[in-house]
Design an enzyme around this catalytic site. Structure first.
Site: not given
Length: 420
Positions: A392-394
């Site tokens: 999850d790049h967040r």
């Protein structure tokens, strides 16, 4: 005094379920702990135990009934000394209104959200501009059918709009909704003979959660090739030493341990994105994908980094066996800080797994196979597998994900570290 037996919440995210099967009938004596029914939740089919003693006076929801709201009276129990034949059915279908906040879109094992304003008790249609209280499922159905929820009268607690309210409603003046992902089967059969199979609660949940994951989570994928020869040799040696104890490690058991230790070593990846906060975990609980009839479930090896590989093996066999029998307790498959999915046994070389929200990463394992591979600066034949981490790049930067993949690879290629 008659006792109302209500549809239980068998998981934190359960709003409704299917009463699959009654295991008692009217006139039966039951005691606390007796199994009364089998209930299909959004995760699995589970047994429902009695908590009181008495005689079944009435069964108000027949087996096979779908969409039974949590809190609905499903049966009436006559207490000791009461004449079951003269006991009236416990009143009410749904649970009485309570001042609890309106439910929000479910997120398994997610932190509790801030309370929403308590909805007004009147079940009348919402006035223009007022807050509409509806279940997530009702909202999705309304969006797909183009129904204006302000024109729908809710029959749930506190006037809440539920599935049954919108299923029979006609499209109103709502704004055009986005087209569903797939049109109904009858609109796409092209005259080809086919069967129509109704989706189970589990399959509906899988479809919804994976769609949400791909739509809402910015995935980044990182792949490494890992030499397995030392790991396979160590596994063989451990199994020989543990044969008398009836323990036989799988490669997957060792990979669970490796992922857990890698997450502990790279704690910036052992996290979850939670709106404007980040949850950082001090231990690694690994959810392991297990295929079962009709779907997939992810039993959890808790604190896998601090367990021996033999303990992981024993626990995983027990969890997988009970998962296939539908006998896992909710706490055994809800939660986890990261997931591992292994399709190597099917000969799949490489794949990219979908993140299981609210988690922030999942490791996808491909098949170990003989490949040309550079070992000590010379080209040799080695057993190699490809592993792909979905992040999850967040919550996880690419460089941090790359560091986790590097540590995971090193642990597998130098597997004595898994025994430390």
């Amino acid at each position: 005094m008659p006792i109302a037996i209500k549809m239980p919440a068998l998981s934190p995210t359960m709003e409704e379920g299917t009463l699959s099967k009654w295991l008692v009938k009217v006139g039966d004596q039951v005691s606390a702990g007796d199994i009364m029914a089998e209930i299909e939740t959004d995760k699995a089919t589970m047994e429902f135990e009695a908590v009181d003693e008495g005689v079944i006076a009435h069964i108000q929801v027949e087996e096979g009934t779908e969409g039974v709201q949590v809190g609905t009276v499903i049966a009436t129990l006559a207490e000791e000394g009461e004449d079951a034949a003269s006991v009236a059915p416990a009143g009410g279908g749904a649970a009485a209104p309570s001042p609890a906040p309106a439910p929000v879109e479910e997120k398994a094992a997610a932190p509790a959200p801030a309370p929403s304003p308590t909805p007004a008790p009147a079940p009348a249609p919402a006035a223009s501009g007022s807050r509409i209280v509806a279940s997530p499922l009702a909202k999705r159905i309304a969006e797909q059918k183009g129904i204006d929820l302000s024109t729908v009268k809710g029959s749930g607690p506190n006037g809440r709009i539920v599935k049954a309210d919108v299923e029979g409603a006609k499209p109103g003046a709502a704004a055009p909704a986005a087209a569903p992902i797939a049109a109904p089967a009858e609109a796409q059969d092209f005259g080809i003979p086919h069967e129509v199979e109704k989706l189970s609660g589990m399959r509906k949940t899988i479809a919804r959660r994976l769609t949400e994951s791909k739509q809402q989570i910015p995935h980044i994928y990182l792949t490494v090739d890992i030499q397995l020869d030392k790991l396979l040799k160590l596994r063989s040696e451990i199994n020989a030493s543990l044969e008398s104890q009836g323990v036989k490690l799988s490669v997957n058991d060792l990979l669970i341990k490796a992922l857990a230790k890698a997450l502990v070593a790279v704690p910036v990846c052992n996290v979850q994105f939670a709106g404007d906060t980040l949850l950082k975990f001090s231990r690694a609980d690994i959810s392991v994908a297990v295929s079962i009839d009709g779907g997939l479930i992810t039993p959890i090896i808790k604190d896998a980094g601090n367990k021996t590989v033999s303990a992981i093996s024993t626990e995983m066999k027990d969890l997988a066996g009970r998962a296939r029998e539908g006998k896992l307790a909710p706490e055994e498959y809800q939660g986890g800080t990261a997931s591992l999915s292994n399709m190597g046994m099917f000969g799949i070389k490489q794949f990219e797994a979908v993140i299981n929200p609210p988690q922030a990463m999942i490791m996808a394992i491909g098949a170990g196979e003989k490949r040309p591979y550079v070992v000590d600066d010379s080209l040799q034949i080695a057993t190699v597998m490809s592993a792909t981490g979905s992040f999850d790049h967040r919550a996880i930067d690419g460089a941090d994900g790359a560091q986790l993949m590097k540590v995971f690879k090193e642990l597998i290629e130098n597997p004595l570290g898994l025994l430390a």
